[in-house]
Design a protein around this motif. Structure first.
Motif, PDB file in Angstrom:
ATOM      1  N   ASP A  58       9.941   2.366  -1.134  1.00 14.16           N
ATOM      2  CA  ASP A  58      10.791   1.299  -1.182  1.00 14.16           C
ATOM      3  C   ASP A  58      10.207   0.003  -1.695  1.00 14.16           C
ATOM      4  O   ASP A  58       8.899  -0.232  -1.706  1.00 14.16           O
ATOM      5  CB  ASP A  58      10.839   0.871   0.383  1.00 14.16           C
ATOM      6  N   SER A 160      20.145  -4.455   4.456  1.00 14.79           N
ATOM      7  CA  SER A 160      18.559  -4.682   5.183  1.00 14.79           C
ATOM      8  C   SER A 160      18.774  -5.668   5.753  1.00 14.79           C
ATOM      9  O   SER A 160      19.387  -6.800   5.266  1.00 14.79           O
ATOM     10  CB  SER A 160      17.563  -4.725   4.171  1.00 14.79           C
ATOM     11  N   ARG A 234       0.308 -13.885   5.970  1.00 17.11           N
ATOM     12  CA  ARG A 234       0.242 -13.381   7.600  1.00 17.11           C
ATOM     13  C   ARG A 234      -0.327 -14.871   8.281  1.00 17.11           C
ATOM     14  O   ARG A 234      -0.210 -14.698   9.539  1.00 17.11           O
ATOM     15  CB  ARG A 234      -0.550 -12.203   7.638  1.00 17.11           C
ATOM     16  N   GLY A 286       3.745   0.181   4.640  1.00 12.34           N
ATOM     17  CA  GLY A 286       2.961  -0.412   3.346  1.00 12.34           C
ATOM     18  C   GLY A 286       1.559   0.121   3.384  1.00 12.34           C
ATOM     19  O   GLY A 286       0.674   0.571   4.181  1.00 12.34           O
TER      20      GLY A 286
HETATM   21  N1  LIG Z   1      13.666  -5.421   4.053  1.00 19.44           N
HETATM   22  C1  LIG Z   1      12.947  -6.623   4.471  1.00 19.44           C
HETATM   23  O1  LIG Z   1      12.977  -7.558   4.648  1.00 19.44           O
HETATM   24  C2  LIG Z   1      11.409  -6.110   4.594  1.00 19.44           C
HETATM   25  C3  LIG Z   1      10.681  -6.818   5.463  1.00 19.44           C
HETATM   26  C4  LIG Z   1       9.086  -6.304   5.209  1.00 19.44           C
HETATM   27  C5  LIG Z   1       8.918  -5.310   5.110  1.00 19.44           C
HETATM   28  N2  LIG Z   1       9.725  -4.569   4.219  1.00 19.44           N
HETATM   29  C6  LIG Z   1       9.310  -3.054   3.512  1.00 19.44           C
HETATM   30  O2  LIG Z   1       8.658  -2.233   4.414  1.00 19.44           O
HETATM   31  C7  LIG Z   1       7.451  -1.891   4.076  1.00 19.44           C
HETATM   32  C8  LIG Z   1       6.335  -1.629   5.202  1.00 19.44           C
HETATM   33  O3  LIG Z   1       5.996  -3.137   5.994  1.00 19.44           O
HETATM   34  P1  LIG Z   1       4.948  -3.857   5.636  1.00 19.44           P
HETATM   35  O4  LIG Z   1       3.970  -3.820   4.572  1.00 19.44           O
HETATM   36  O5  LIG Z   1       5.458  -5.415   6.025  1.00 19.44           O
HETATM   37  O6  LIG Z   1       3.994  -3.572   7.092  1.00 19.44           O
HETATM   38  P2  LIG Z   1       3.218  -2.460   7.646  1.00 19.44           P
HETATM   39  O7  LIG Z   1       3.725  -1.260   6.934  1.00 19.44           O
HETATM   40  O8  LIG Z   1       3.509  -2.707   9.149  1.00 19.44           O
HETATM   41  O9  LIG Z   1       1.683  -2.712   7.233  1.00 19.44           O
HETATM   42  C9  LIG Z   1       1.222  -2.563   6.085  1.00 19.44           C
HETATM   43  C10 LIG Z   1      -0.010  -3.095   5.824  1.00 19.44           C
HETATM   44  O10 LIG Z   1      -1.103  -2.695   6.832  1.00 19.44           O
HETATM   45  C11 LIG Z   1      -2.458  -2.669   6.236  1.00 19.44           C
HETATM   46  N3  LIG Z   1      -2.468  -1.074   6.379  1.00 19.44           N
HETATM   47  C12 LIG Z   1      -1.731  -0.110   5.783  1.00 19.44           C
HETATM   48  N4  LIG Z   1      -2.455   0.970   6.312  1.00 19.44           N
HETATM   49  C13 LIG Z   1      -3.633   0.952   6.823  1.00 19.44           C
HETATM   50  C14 LIG Z   1      -4.493   1.862   7.485  1.00 19.44           C
HETATM   51  N5  LIG Z   1      -4.341   3.167   7.220  1.00 19.44           N
HETATM   52  N6  LIG Z   1      -5.528   1.201   8.021  1.00 19.44           N
HETATM   53  C15 LIG Z   1      -5.684  -0.179   8.199  1.00 19.44           C
HETATM   54  N7  LIG Z   1      -4.442  -1.152   7.912  1.00 19.44           N
HETATM   55  C16 LIG Z   1      -3.545  -0.575   7.062  1.00 19.44           C
HETATM   56  C17 LIG Z   1      -2.199  -2.951   4.870  1.00 19.44           C
HETATM   57  O11 LIG Z   1      -2.568  -4.385   4.813  1.00 19.44           O
HETATM   58  P3  LIG Z   1      -4.183  -4.901   4.870  1.00 19.44           P
HETATM   59  O12 LIG Z   1      -4.953  -3.951   4.352  1.00 19.44           O
HETATM   60  O13 LIG Z   1      -4.103  -6.083   4.012  1.00 19.44           O
HETATM   61  O14 LIG Z   1      -4.282  -5.415   6.437  1.00 19.44           O
HETATM   62  C18 LIG Z   1      -0.632  -2.858   4.553  1.00 19.44           C
HETATM   63  O15 LIG Z   1      -0.321  -3.632   3.648  1.00 19.44           O
HETATM   64  C19 LIG Z   1       7.053  -3.017   3.074  1.00 19.44           C
HETATM   65  O16 LIG Z   1       5.883  -2.845   1.985  1.00 19.44           O
HETATM   66  C20 LIG Z   1       8.396  -3.261   2.245  1.00 19.44           C
HETATM   67  O17 LIG Z   1       8.699  -2.212   1.513  1.00 19.44           O
HETATM   68  C21 LIG Z   1      11.130  -4.816   4.030  1.00 19.44           C
END
Ligand SMILES: NC(=O)c1ccc[n+]([C@@H]2O[C@H](COP(=O)([O-])OP(=O)(O)OC[C@H]3O[C@@H](n4cnc5c(N)ncnc54)[C@H](OP(=O)(O)O)[C@@H]3O)[C@@H](O)[C@H]2O)c1
Length: 327
Positions: A58, A160, A234, A286
């Motif tokens: 995504d 979304s 954040r 992410g």
């Molecule tokens: N449609 C929308 O409005 C919308 C809004 C938000 C997100 N999204 C989509 O959803 C995806 C996922 O959400 P998100 O990126 O916000 O949050 P998430 O998946 O909850 O968290 C991702 C973050 O957590 C940390 N991380 C990832 N794997 C890890 C691990 N194994 N151990 C420790 N830390 C880890 C990384 O940041 P650090 O290393 O910097 O801590 C990473 O960028 C986004 O990338 C995007 O594609 C869409």
């Protein structure tokens, strides 16, 4: 171990339980950036995701103001057939970088053309309206997307951050393949009505931020928060500020024994928890480095028991009580 898949609504497309999210990969240089990010690490993370069996990604044009799509395009060059590719439209930026919404037919079409180029592909598998903003333009934008499906630029159309009424509005024009809402232990707004509605109407659900942007991974602390770069969005988010932040750290502490009993890491537990709902097709997770997605990819295969789910529920109730009692 091969990764289990689930069907994306009426499309029948099989998506792995974890899809790779590429917001953070856009870097720090814009209003909702995540601080500095090395492109080499991003490309390696995307390729690692495919290597471990994740079959979908995504992204969005707005992530890094086109940068995330460009990096995704580079990383999947030569491997396009391994990926179900989803991107999003409807967010734009002014000269000063301020982000705003537009869903006019002309803007949506222009965006799609530019995304196809950056992603180096002839077709986008899933094209989604990022936000229902402005509300008065969702029908116009969706109608244009339906045209581009007919033209073969897009395979399926999704939305979304849409509420029920907005979903109903666009569903009457063209079938909705998927809804992309926020869903995590801390954001449960979709549980009572949107998830059942999607299941009843054969709409796939791909949930975002299941680890609350890293907060539930167990890698956050007061020290880590204080050290976040100034251009990591954040820093200003409510879940990363008192009183929620302290209550969130206490929640993570409480989750540790549940994760350990299941041989899961905290990140995997947070993802498995959103996937416990049968209406959810996949969690968008992410990653900024290969090791991160290597750890989380397997979470799509984990199954939590009723007792585990009850134990999490108790911790979530306690968290809400702590926040409510905070001065
Ligand atoms: N449609 C929308 O409005 C919308 C809004 C938000 C997100 N999204 C989509 O959803 C995806 C996922 O959400 P998100 O990126 O916000 O949050 P998430 O998946 O909850 O968290 C991702 C973050 O957590 C940390 N991380 C990832 N794997 C890890 C691990 N194994 N151990 C420790 N830390 C880890 C990384 O940041 P650090 O290393 O910097 O801590 C990473 O960028 C986004 O990338 C995007 O594609 C869409």
């Amino acid at each position: 171990m091969s990764l289990e898949t689930r069907s994306l609504g009426y499309t029948g497309e099989q998506l792995t339980g974890v899809g790779l999210g590429t917001w953070a990969i856009g870097g720090g240089d814009w209003q909702y950036g995540w601080g500095p990010q090395e492109d080499k690490e991003s490309v390696a993370a995307i390729r690692r995701a495919l290597d471990v069996g994740i079959n979908w990604i995504d992204t969005a044009r707005i992530y890094g103001l086109g940068h995330s799509e460009k990096i995704v395009g580079e990383a999947i060059a030569g491997r396009r057939d391994e990926v179900f590719l989803a991107t999003k439209c409807g967010r734009h930026w002014k000269e000063d970088g301020a982000v705003y919404g537009s869903l006019t037919a002309a803007d949506v079409r222009r965006e799609c053309e530019s995304s196809l180029k950056r992603l180096k592909t002839d077709v986008i598998d899933l094209y989604q309206i990022h936000w229902p903003d402005p509300l008065g333009e969702i029908e116009e934008g969706w109608t244009e997307i339906a045209k581009m499906v007919e033209e073969g630029k897009i395979r399926y159309a999704g939305v979304s951050n849409f509420a029920m009424e907005q979903l109903r509005t666009v569903q009457a024009i063209h079938p909705v393949a998927s809804l992309q809402p926020p869903y995590s232990m801390l954001r449960r707004g979709v549980e009572d009505t949107l998830l059942p509605y999607c299941a009843e109407n054969n709409i796939g659900v791909i949930v975002y931020s299941p680890m609350v942007c890293g907060l539930l991974t167990g890698k956050f602390s007061k020290t880590r928060l204080a050290g976040l770069p100034a251009n990591d969005w954040r820093r200003g988010n409510v879940e990363f500020r008192a009183p929620a932040f302290e209550a969130n750290l206490a929640l993570v502490d409480g989750l540790k024994p549940i994760a350990e009993c299941n041989n899961l890491t905290l990140s995997q537990l947070a993802i498995a928890w959103v996937l416990r709902r049968p209406e959810v097709t996949s969690a968008i997770v992410g990653a900024r480095r290969p090791d991160q997605i290597e750890e989380t990819a397997q979470a799509g295969n984990a199954v939590l028991s009723k007792d585990d789910v009850l134990a999490v529920e108790k911790l979530l109730t306690r968290r809400l009580e702590t926040i409510a009692a905070a001065p």
